[in-house]
Design a protein around this motif. Structure first.
Motif, PDB file in Angstrom:
ATOM      1  N   SER A 139      -2.712  -1.898   4.391  1.00 13.31           N
ATOM      2  CA  SER A 139      -4.088  -1.706   3.863  1.00 13.31           C
ATOM      3  C   SER A 139      -4.838  -0.349   4.143  1.00 13.31           C
ATOM      4  CB  SER A 139      -4.978  -2.850   4.713  1.00 13.31           C
ATOM      5  OG  SER A 139      -4.666  -2.877   6.200  1.00 13.31           O
ATOM      6  N   GLU A 162      -5.610  -1.992  -4.691  1.00 11.47           N
ATOM      7  CA  GLU A 162      -4.225  -2.065  -4.417  1.00 11.47           C
ATOM      8  C   GLU A 162      -3.455  -1.150  -5.247  1.00 11.47           C
ATOM      9  OE1 GLU A 162      -0.314  -4.916  -3.645  1.00 11.47           O
ATOM     10  OE2 GLU A 162      -2.489  -5.908  -3.274  1.00 11.47           O
ATOM     11  N   LEU A 170      -3.722  -7.836  -1.288  1.00  4.33           N
ATOM     12  CA  LEU A 170      -4.632  -7.106  -0.282  1.00  4.33           C
ATOM     13  C   LEU A 170      -6.024  -7.863  -0.869  1.00  4.33           C
ATOM     14  CD1 LEU A 170      -3.156  -3.555   0.256  1.00  4.33           C
ATOM     15  CD2 LEU A 170      -2.822  -5.729   1.668  1.00  4.33           C
TER      16      LEU A 170
END
Length: 295
Positions: free
Chosen positions: A184, A238, A249
Motif C-alpha cells: 500500500s 493498484e 488494495l
C-alpha cells in the motif's frame, strides 16, 4: 315553416330500426381467435424486447453526458482555484496524522468555484469535517454525483458521518503497489496531484497538465469514505488493476457506465477512460511526475 313532425315521419322510425336490426343480424361479427391473439401478443412482446435495450441505452447515454458535465464543472473549479495560487487544493487536510485530524476534503475548497458560496461560508475550517456543524453543510451537491448511480445520495443516519452526502468522484492520490513502496506504499514518482496535507504546485506536474488526471470516478461508492466533506475520498490505483476491476488494495477507478469511466485532467478536459486502456497508460495518467511519455 315546419312546426312539427308529420305522422308519416313518425311511423317511418320503427320501420328504419327494424331494417337496421335485420342488417346487423345478417352481418356476421368478426373476432380474434385465440391463435391470432397469441400471435399479436408475441409480436408486441418481441417489439418491446427490441426497443427496451435501445431505450435503456439512450437513458444511459443521457446520464453519462450529465456525469461528464459534472466533471467538467469540477475541472473548471480546479482551474479557478489554481488561478492566482499556481497550485491545486490539498487532497485531504489532516489525513497524514494519527489519529486523523480535520479530514478537510479537496471538495470543500472548490465550493466557491462551483458557485456554492453559502455552503463555503457555512463550512468551519477550524472544526473536523465530521463535527456536527460541518455535517450539516454536507448536503447533496449535484456536481459531486454521477446520475448513473442509484440512490441513496446520503449516508444512513448512523455513525460519525450520519446524514452526510456522497461524492462519486475521487481525487487522484497516485499509483500503489509498485517499486520500493510495494503493497500500500507509494514512491515519490508514483504520487498523483490530490494528496495528503500538501498542495501540489502546477509546476510540479512535470508529466503535463493535459496528461495527468486530477479527479476520476471511483468504483467503490456510497460509503463513509466517499462523503464529499471527508478527505479520505482520494484514491490510489493498484498498479495492476484495470479500470472497472476491483483490486486487493481497493480504492479503484471505475463507474456504473458500461465499458469504462470518466475522468478530468489537470488542464480541465474530461475524457472517457475505456476499460481496455493499457495498464501502463493508465498508471501514467495517474501520476504527476513519473516521466512517462503519453499520447
Amino acid at each position: 315553416m315546419r312546426t312539427g313532425v308529420t305522422r308519416c315521419e313518425i311511423s317511418a322510425v320503427p320501420l328504419m330500426w327494424a331494417k337496421c336490426k335485420r342488417t346487423m343480424r345478417g352481418a356476421p361479427l368478426r373476432a380474434f381467435t385465440l391463435v391470432e391473439l397469441l400471435v399479436v401478443i408475441a409480436i408486441i412482446g418481441g417489439l418491446v424486447a427490441l426497443l427496451l435495450p435501445a431505450v435503456q441505452s439512450a437513458r444511459e447515454a443521457s446520464r453519462r453526458t450529465a456525469c461528464q458535465n459534472h466533471l467538467r464543472q469540477i475541472g473548471l473549479a480546479l482551474q479557478g482555484y489554481a488561478d492566482g495560487r499556481d497550485a491545486l487544493p490539498i487532497g485531504c487536510e489532516g489525513c497524514g496524522s494519527f489519529p486523523a485530524g480535520k479530514l478537510t476534503s479537496w471538495n470543500t475548497r472548490l465550493l466557491p468555484h462551483l458557485e456554492r458560496h453559502s455552503l463555503a461560508d457555512a463550512y468551519d475550517d477550524t472544526l473536523p469535517a465530521k463535527d456536527v456543524a460541518n455535517r450539516a453543510v454536507a448536503i447533496v451537491v449535484e456536481e459531486f454525483l454521477c446520475p448513473s448511480e442509484p440512490e441513496p445520495q446520503q449516508i444512513e443516519p448512523t455513525g460519525s458521518w450520519r446524514g452526510c452526502a456522497y461524492t462519486d468522484y475521487g481525487g487522484v492520490f497516485g499509483v500503489e503497489g509498485v517499486g520500493a513502496g510495494s503493497g500500500s506504499g507509494i514512491d515519490e514518482e508514483n504520487f498523483g496531484v490530490l494528496v495528503y496535507d500538501t498542495p501540489i504546485q502546477l509546476a510540479d506536474i512535470t508529466d503535463g497538465l493535459a496528461h495527468t488526471l486530477a479527479v476520476a470516478e471511483v468504483l467503490e461508492r456510497r460509503t463513509a469514505d466517499t462523503v464529499w466533506t471527508n478527505g479520505h475520498n482520494v484514491f490510489a490505483q493498484e498498479s495492476t488493476a484495470p479500470i472497472n476491476a476491483a483490486s486487493v488494495l481497493g480504492g479503484d477507478l471505475g463507474s456504473p457506465h458500461p465499458g469504462g469511466a470518466l475522468g478530468v485532467f489537470c488542464d480541465g478536459h474530461v475524457q472517457w477512460l475505456a476499460s481496455e486502456t493499457p495498464q501502463a497508460q493508465l498508471n501514467a495518467w495517474l501520476t504527476r511526475a513519473g516521466g512517462e511519455v503519453t499520447p
